[in-house]
Write a protein that holds these residues in place. Structure first.
Motif, PDB file in Angstrom:
ATOM      1  N   ARG A  53      -3.503 -12.283  -3.616  1.00  0.00           N
ATOM      2  CA  ARG A  53      -2.926 -10.946  -3.730  1.00  0.00           C
ATOM      3  C   ARG A  53      -3.500 -10.016  -2.669  1.00  0.00           C
ATOM      4  O   ARG A  53      -2.775  -9.221  -2.065  1.00  0.00           O
ATOM      5  CB  ARG A  53      -3.167 -10.370  -5.127  1.00  0.00           C
ATOM      6  N   GLN A  54      -4.806 -10.092  -2.454  1.00  0.00           N
ATOM      7  CA  GLN A  54      -5.430  -9.248  -1.440  1.00  0.00           C
ATOM      8  C   GLN A  54      -4.852  -9.528  -0.057  1.00  0.00           C
ATOM      9  O   GLN A  54      -4.568  -8.608   0.715  1.00  0.00           O
ATOM     10  CB  GLN A  54      -6.946  -9.474  -1.437  1.00  0.00           C
ATOM     11  N   ALA A  55      -4.655 -10.813   0.248  1.00  0.00           N
ATOM     12  CA  ALA A  55      -4.073 -11.178   1.542  1.00  0.00           C
ATOM     13  C   ALA A  55      -2.641 -10.675   1.657  1.00  0.00           C
ATOM     14  O   ALA A  55      -2.212 -10.193   2.724  1.00  0.00           O
ATOM     15  CB  ALA A  55      -4.121 -12.699   1.725  1.00  0.00           C
ATOM     16  N   ARG A  56      -1.898 -10.759   0.551  1.00  0.00           N
ATOM     17  CA  ARG A  56      -0.507 -10.287   0.554  1.00  0.00           C
ATOM     18  C   ARG A  56      -0.454  -8.766   0.722  1.00  0.00           C
ATOM     19  O   ARG A  56       0.414  -8.253   1.435  1.00  0.00           O
ATOM     20  CB  ARG A  56       0.160 -10.707  -0.765  1.00  0.00           C
ATOM     21  N   VAL A  57      -1.369  -8.034   0.122  1.00  0.00           N
ATOM     22  CA  VAL A  57      -1.427  -6.576   0.269  1.00  0.00           C
ATOM     23  C   VAL A  57      -1.648  -6.207   1.731  1.00  0.00           C
ATOM     24  O   VAL A  57      -0.961  -5.325   2.279  1.00  0.00           O
ATOM     25  CB  VAL A  57      -2.542  -5.979  -0.614  1.00  0.00           C
ATOM     26  N   ILE A  58      -2.580  -6.867   2.380  1.00  0.00           N
ATOM     27  CA  ILE A  58      -2.855  -6.591   3.795  1.00  0.00           C
ATOM     28  C   ILE A  58      -1.623  -6.896   4.641  1.00  0.00           C
ATOM     29  O   ILE A  58      -1.253  -6.124   5.535  1.00  0.00           O
ATOM     30  CB  ILE A  58      -4.061  -7.418   4.289  1.00  0.00           C
ATOM     31  N   ALA A  59      -0.962  -8.012   4.341  1.00  0.00           N
ATOM     32  CA  ALA A  59       0.241  -8.386   5.096  1.00  0.00           C
ATOM     33  C   ALA A  59       1.359  -7.365   4.902  1.00  0.00           C
ATOM     34  O   ALA A  59       2.079  -7.037   5.853  1.00  0.00           O
ATOM     35  CB  ALA A  59       0.706  -9.776   4.663  1.00  0.00           C
ATOM     36  N   LEU A  60       1.497  -6.855   3.683  1.00  0.00           N
ATOM     37  CA  LEU A  60       2.534  -5.852   3.412  1.00  0.00           C
ATOM     38  C   LEU A  60       2.259  -4.549   4.158  1.00  0.00           C
ATOM     39  O   LEU A  60       3.171  -3.955   4.743  1.00  0.00           O
ATOM     40  CB  LEU A  60       2.617  -5.587   1.907  1.00  0.00           C
ATOM     41  N   LEU A  61       1.010  -4.101   4.133  1.00  0.00           N
ATOM     42  CA  LEU A  61       0.662  -2.869   4.852  1.00  0.00           C
ATOM     43  C   LEU A  61       0.904  -3.031   6.348  1.00  0.00           C
ATOM     44  O   LEU A  61       1.359  -2.101   7.021  1.00  0.00           O
ATOM     45  CB  LEU A  61      -0.789  -2.487   4.570  1.00  0.00           C
ATOM     46  N   GLU A  62       0.614  -4.201   6.847  1.00  0.00           N
ATOM     47  CA  GLU A  62       0.878  -4.462   8.270  1.00  0.00           C
ATOM     48  C   GLU A  62       2.379  -4.507   8.539  1.00  0.00           C
ATOM     49  O   GLU A  62       2.850  -4.005   9.566  1.00  0.00           O
ATOM     50  CB  GLU A  62       0.228  -5.783   8.668  1.00  0.00           C
ATOM     51  N   GLN A  63       3.127  -5.071   7.599  1.00  0.00           N
ATOM     52  CA  GLN A  63       4.574  -5.184   7.764  1.00  0.00           C
ATOM     53  C   GLN A  63       5.243  -3.816   7.847  1.00  0.00           C
ATOM     54  O   GLN A  63       6.207  -3.635   8.591  1.00  0.00           O
ATOM     55  CB  GLN A  63       5.171  -5.986   6.592  1.00  0.00           C
ATOM     56  N   VAL A  64       4.749  -2.838   7.095  1.00  0.00           N
ATOM     57  CA  VAL A  64       5.354  -1.510   7.109  1.00  0.00           C
ATOM     58  C   VAL A  64       4.744  -0.606   8.185  1.00  0.00           C
ATOM     59  O   VAL A  64       4.995   0.589   8.219  1.00  0.00           O
ATOM     60  CB  VAL A  64       5.246  -0.829   5.726  1.00  0.00           C
ATOM     61  N   GLY A  65       3.957  -1.186   9.058  1.00  0.00           N
ATOM     62  CA  GLY A  65       3.496  -0.441  10.222  1.00  0.00           C
ATOM     63  C   GLY A  65       2.281   0.430  10.023  1.00  0.00           C
ATOM     64  O   GLY A  65       2.085   1.399  10.769  1.00  0.00           O
ATOM     65  N   ILE A  66       1.438   0.118   9.056  1.00  0.00           N
ATOM     66  CA  ILE A  66       0.215   0.892   8.836  1.00  0.00           C
ATOM     67  C   ILE A  66      -0.915   0.287   9.665  1.00  0.00           C
ATOM     68  O   ILE A  66      -1.249  -0.895   9.481  1.00  0.00           O
ATOM     69  CB  ILE A  66      -0.164   0.924   7.347  1.00  0.00           C
ATOM     70  N   PRO A  67      -1.515   1.058  10.575  1.00  0.00           N
ATOM     71  CA  PRO A  67      -2.599   0.513  11.400  1.00  0.00           C
ATOM     72  C   PRO A  67      -3.871   0.291  10.582  1.00  0.00           C
ATOM     73  O   PRO A  67      -4.108   0.980   9.591  1.00  0.00           O
ATOM     74  CB  PRO A  67      -2.806   1.607  12.457  1.00  0.00           C
ATOM     75  N   ASP A  68      -4.663  -0.663  11.014  1.00  0.00           N
ATOM     76  CA  ASP A  68      -5.921  -1.008  10.354  1.00  0.00           C
ATOM     77  C   ASP A  68      -5.703  -1.205   8.847  1.00  0.00           C
ATOM     78  O   ASP A  68      -6.290  -0.508   8.008  1.00  0.00           O
ATOM     79  CB  ASP A  68      -6.962   0.093  10.602  1.00  0.00           C
ATOM     80  N   PRO A  69      -4.845  -2.163   8.460  1.00  0.00           N
ATOM     81  CA  PRO A  69      -4.457  -2.303   7.053  1.00  0.00           C
ATOM     82  C   PRO A  69      -5.610  -2.647   6.118  1.00  0.00           C
ATOM     83  O   PRO A  69      -5.580  -2.275   4.945  1.00  0.00           O
ATOM     84  CB  PRO A  69      -3.409  -3.413   7.077  1.00  0.00           C
ATOM     85  N   VAL A  70      -6.626  -3.340   6.616  1.00  0.00           N
ATOM     86  CA  VAL A  70      -7.755  -3.694   5.752  1.00  0.00           C
ATOM     87  C   VAL A  70      -8.475  -2.433   5.282  1.00  0.00           C
ATOM     88  O   VAL A  70      -8.794  -2.286   4.092  1.00  0.00           O
ATOM     89  CB  VAL A  70      -8.731  -4.623   6.495  1.00  0.00           C
ATOM     90  N   ARG A  71      -8.690  -1.505   6.201  1.00  0.00           N
ATOM     91  CA  ARG A  71      -9.368  -0.254   5.829  1.00  0.00           C
ATOM     92  C   ARG A  71      -8.454   0.631   4.999  1.00  0.00           C
ATOM     93  O   ARG A  71      -8.887   1.246   4.025  1.00  0.00           O
ATOM     94  CB  ARG A  71      -9.822   0.478   7.088  1.00  0.00           C
TER      95      ARG A  71
END
Length: 334
Positions: free
Chosen positions: A129-147
């Protein structure tokens, strides 16, 4: 032509109030095909958001929802048990709400909130789930998704929060996404980015998209088909390409005439009056008190939809391609 993904006939929503019942949605017919972008436009108070919230099952207990039928992919939404609705809504049908700052919970990080949807609807483990959350944030164009996943809503801008809402809605790969004013209160640059994002995701995933908006420029550029809603009723339905060149309902004509880019004089066109409320709904055509072409029959008798060539305009005298009223057979009006 493929069967509609969403098929609604005769949807009505009434709210109980101290002064009686208020008809917020009145006999709305609506269909959305797979991979279609359907735009719903109209003034505030036209029942656009209420109709979509009825589909989602998110209206308060004061609301009474009725319909001849309301189906998603052939499944009757009116007869779903709470368990069945919970399994469907958020997974196959998702919604981006109008106010991201008030829709997100201020007490939890945005990553946790996206992960909650995944925990509810998918078998993914915590790390997945954590990996999927990061991938989703990256998909919608949010920079530095981990932070950003560790940030709280108040630590993000309005545009960022809107992207988080889109990521949350897309988390379970819905087949139908409802976006309620997704660009409200955002600056022009961010508005364009959000719409480009929604369009790209729609084309990449094949999902259907219902866009509720006041921005007719976005509708002209992006929509496949347009539903014009007024005072709880659908007054016209047309492909976007023809609606802007040949509007057939006087209300649609007035909306388009009020666009600044269509102004021909020193003053902008305006629609006099307001959308009728609980105590001032006309006996006949709901738009009659504000319509320049209304006659005594319009004020007294409810209109029926015209044929498809006239955009199914809910009007006794729809407009022809030259913008002039056509007197239909009034004997069939009811």
């Amino acid at each position: 032509m493929s069967a509609p993904l969403l098929d609604i006939c005769g949807l009505s929503v009434r709210f109980a109030t101290r002064r009686g019942a208020f008809q917020a949605v009145d006999g709305v017919d609506l269909s959305v095909a797979p991979n279609e972008l359907l735009a719903i436009v109209g003034e505030s108070g036209s029942g656009k958001s209420v109709a979509m919230l009825a589909i989602m099952g998110l209206l308060p207990w004061t609301a009474t929802v009725t319909a001849e039928h309301m189906r998603f992919d052939g499944q009757d939404l009116l007869t779903l048990t709470p368990r069945q609705r919970r399994a469907l809504i958020g997974k196959d049908v998702a919604m981006v709400f109008q106010e991201p700052m008030s829709s997100l919970n201020p007490c939890f990080t945005v990553g946790w909130q996206i992960g909650e949807a995944l925990a509810q609807h998918t078998p993914l483990g915590r790390r997945e789930r954590q990996a999927r959350v990061i991938a989703l944030l990256e998909q919608v164009g949010i920079p530095d998704p981990v932070r950003r996943a560790r940030a709280f809503p108040h630590q993000l801008s309005g545009g960022m929060c809107q992207r988080v809402m889109i990521a949350m809605a897309l988390a379970c790969k819905p087949r139908l996404l409802i976006a309620d004013e997704p660009t409200t209160a955002l600056d022009v640059t961010i508005q364009a980015q959000i719409m480009d994002l929604l369009q790209t995701l729609r084309l990449d995933t094949g999902m259907a998209l219902v866009l509720i908006t006041h921005d007719l420029g976005v509708v002209a550029e992006a929509a496949d088909r347009v539903v014009v809603q007024y005072a709880g009723r659908v007054v016209e339905t047309q492909p976007a390409a023809t609606l802007f060149t040949h509007p057939h309902h006087p209300y649609t004509h007035a909306l388009l005439a009020a666009l600044p880019e269509r102004a021909t004089g020193a003053r902008l066109e305006a629609i006099d009056g307001v959308v009728p409320g609980q105590s001032d709904r006309p006996a006949g055509c709901l738009f009659a008190p504000r319509c320049r072409w209304a006659n005594a029959h319009c004020h007294a008798v409810k209109p029926l939809p015209a044929d498809a060539a006239l955009g199914r305009a809910l009007c006794h005298t729809p407009l022809d391609d030259a913008g002039q009223p056509i007197a239909l057979n009034l004997e069939n009006a009811a």
